[in-house]
Design an enzyme around this catalytic site. Structure first.
Site, PDB file in Angstrom:
ATOM      1  CG  ASP A  11       6.778  43.702  78.361  1.00 34.44           C
ATOM      2  OD1 ASP A  11       6.358  43.150  77.702  1.00 34.44           O
ATOM      3  OD2 ASP A  11       6.771  43.627  79.583  1.00 34.44           O
ATOM      4  CD  GLU A  24      13.748  37.456  79.576  1.00 26.49           C
ATOM      5  OE1 GLU A  24      14.047  36.566  80.647  1.00 26.49           O
ATOM      6  OE2 GLU A  24      12.507  37.808  79.521  1.00 26.49           O
ATOM      7  CG  ASN A  72      11.474  36.542  75.797  1.00 29.22           C
ATOM      8  OD1 ASN A  72      11.465  37.788  75.983  1.00 29.22           O
ATOM      9  ND2 ASN A  72      11.225  35.800  77.054  1.00 29.22           N
ATOM     10  CB  SER A 131       2.837  39.903  79.735  1.00 30.08           C
ATOM     11  OG  SER A 131       3.523  39.883  78.745  1.00 30.08           O
ATOM     12  NE  ARG A 136      14.282  29.231  83.882  1.00 30.05           N
ATOM     13  CZ  ARG A 136      13.085  29.536  83.466  1.00 30.05           C
ATOM     14  NH1 ARG A 136      12.689  29.484  82.432  1.00 30.05           N
ATOM     15  NH2 ARG A 136      12.478  30.455  84.356  1.00 30.05           N
TER      16      ARG A 136
END
Ligand code: NG1
Ligand code: ZN
EC number: 5.4.2.3
Length: 543
Positions: free
Chosen positions: A280, A370, A372, A64, A497
């Site tokens: 994507d 998302e 992004n 990616s 996170r």
């Protein structure tokens, strides 16, 4: 199962002893030089999954938005969705088995999952443009062959194209024809149908500049250009002829740095977008008349699409449920706008599209993105059927036309996974139909200034979260500290996170001003560093 063949072939793709890796948020991802054995083994696993599900399984070789030196691999389940979580565990076990244990691990998986070894297996394979991808996809093929599986190598394709192929194969052509031409034809036909109405009102063609991150998106867009109507003029930049993959360009770069990519010349108010390395993800942007850069990220895309769909659903008179699924990274302004102005229910899922996808399946129409730029829309079977029926049989002209637009939107969307090409066409069609400029779209709401940072710690597993990752339950005291910091700043929100794809803890903060967001993100980073075992130097303030 012919274990001898597996052992023989495996020796050619031997695992370096002691090397361990994990099937993370997006499959395996690491330096390409360490992936040969993982690829071979994912070929083996795809055969087992295919035998168990009695369906075609996909294997995509890509990393990616990671740099060129990295690579990765992910498996695609029968309906084009991400691999089931129980099989992610098998993938990790298989990838980490030392050579002598390989047969035992394979047998265990077969037993646990009641794999029907007699059933034929079919695996489809795709790869991105990385130099390492060709050889690594050959390792996947070797794995498939070692277990006697049949395969089709699609060669260079975008990640979402391979997801589409898997879905086509398993629905016997119902979803579309399982070829790249089939993909171009399906999407371009739906796009042309959609914009028919808009084109008659427009004066000239629509122009869009596309930064393809020097990746596969450029190749595929060039192929697709011939299928697209005259009214959409795309200008492809960062097509791989000069620059390096994902280097200073691509959707991830633009989103994280909040600035335009290198290699794309942006004129005032010009509509531009960036794909990531495997096409994507997509984000849009433009420069205003004062030269200020405006980013339209996944949240803005979700807002545009869900608003458009809601308006159409109202027109059809259908009572279908619609919701938007976001993650904790969604800008607070977008959530507020959707809930308060648009009256669209919003749900928060854990990071990683599989979580969003799963939540979106609970609605007739589930829009998930998302921040992004990775996302799509899911329509339930029942909703799709109702819309198609209405598009054909409805007597009321307004209702029928709205249903037809919805029907074409369904055909334009890649429902298997986020797809930059498909999302781009959906967005272009909506802008044309609503007669919206990029500025008007941007003006739907104003983003709260925000900052994302990374903190290195000795072991990121010391952080544990709850409430869709919005609150830390471990280590003790960290959440209390974050709460105290957030309390001091206007319109503030912050959370931390552990990343699923990098060895870091991610910090996110938003606030009333950029200065405050930067300061808050830095203070939260310091809290992580001190309370969660920071490694190396103390985080520095954002400059
Ligand atoms: P991690 O590294 O777990 O934050 C990142 C992205 C995800 C997702 C995956 C897979 C952010 C903050 N995180 O995950 O959204 O896209 O990579 O590519 O953007
Ligand atoms: Zn990607």
């Amino acid at each position: 199962m012919d274990f001898d063949a597996v052992t023989k072939y495996s020796a050619l793709h031997a695992k370096p002893p002691g090397l361990s890796s994990q099937y993370g948020t997006a499959g395996f991802r690491t330096k390409a030089e360490n992936l040969n054995h993982t690829m071979f083994r994912m070929g083996l696993l795809a055969v087992l999954r295919s035998k168990q599900t009695k369906a075609t399984i996909g294997v995509m070789v890509t990393a990616s938005h990671n740099p060129e030196e990295d690579n990765g691999v992910k498996l695609i389940d029968p309906l084009g969705e991400m691999l089931a979580p129980s099989w992610e565990e098998h993938a990790t076990c298989l990838a980490n088995a030392e050579e002598p244990e390989l047969q035992t691990v394979l047998s265990d998986i077969c037993q646990k999952e009641a794999v029907d070894l007699q059933h034929n297996a079919f695996v489809v394979i795709g790869r991105d443009t990385r130099v390492s991808s060709k050889k690594l996809s050959q390792s996947v093929i070797d794995g498939v062959s070692a277990l006697g599986g049949r395969y089709h190598d699609y060669g260079l394709v975008t990640t979402p194209q391979l997801h589409y192929m898997v879905c086509c194969q398993n629905t016997h052509g119902n979803y579309g024809t399982a070829t790249v031409e089939g993909y171009y034809q399906k999407l371009s036909k739906a796009f042309m149908q959609l914009i028919k109405q808009a084109v008659s009102r427009k004066d000239g063609p629509m122009h869009l500049k596309i930064d393809c991150a020097n990746g596969i998106g450029a190749l595929k867009l060039k192929e697709m250009e011939h299928y697209l109507p005259e009214c959409l003029r795309i200008h492809i930049d960062n097509d791989g002829s000069k620059g390096k993959l994902n280097h200073l360009c691509g959707a991830d770069f633009v989103k994280v740095h909040q600035k335009p990519p290198v290699g794309l010349e942006m004129k005032t108010s010009e509509r531009c977008c960036s794909f990531d390395g495997d096409a994507d993800r997509i984000v849009y942007y433009y420069n205003d008349t004062t030269g200020r850069f405006h980013l339209l990220d996944g949240d803005k895309i979700a807002t545009l699409i869900s608003t458009f769909l809601k308006e159409l659903l109202v027109k059809t008179g259908q009572t279908l449920t619609l919701a938007v699924i976001q993650t904790a990274y969604a800008n607070g302004s977008s959530t507020r706008y959707l809930e308060e102005a648009m009256k669209v229910p919003v749900h928060c899922a854990k990071t990683g599209v599989k979580h969003l996808h799963h939540k979106a399946q609970g609605f007739d129409v589930g829009v998930y993105f998302e921040a992004n730029g990775h996302g799509t829309v899911l329509f339930s079977k029942a909703a799709e059927e109702k819309i198609r029926q209405q598009a054909e049989h409805e007597k009321d002209n307004i209702k029928r036309e709205a249903a037809k637009i919805l029907e074409n939107t369904i055909d334009l969307i890649n429902q298997t996974v986020g797809d930059a090409i498909s999302d781009m066409l959906v967005i272009e069609a909506i802008l044309a139909l609503k007669n919206f400029t990029v500025q008007q779209w941007d003006a739907m709401y104003t983003d709260l200034p925000n900052r994302q940072l990374k903190v290195k710690v000795a072991d990121r597993r010391v952080i544990d979260t709850t409430d869709a990752e919005r609150r830390a339950v471990k280590p003790p005291g960290l959440q209390e500290k974050i709460d105290a910091l957030v309390k001091k700043v206007k319109w503030a929100r912050a959370f931390v996170r552990p990343s699923g794809t990098e060895d870091v803890v991610r910090v996110y903060a938003e606030a009333d001003t950029q200065e405050n967001a930067d300061k808050l993100a830095h203070e939260v980073s310091l809290a992580v560093y001190h309370l969660a075992g920071g490694a190396g130097e103390e985080p520095k303030p954002v400059v």
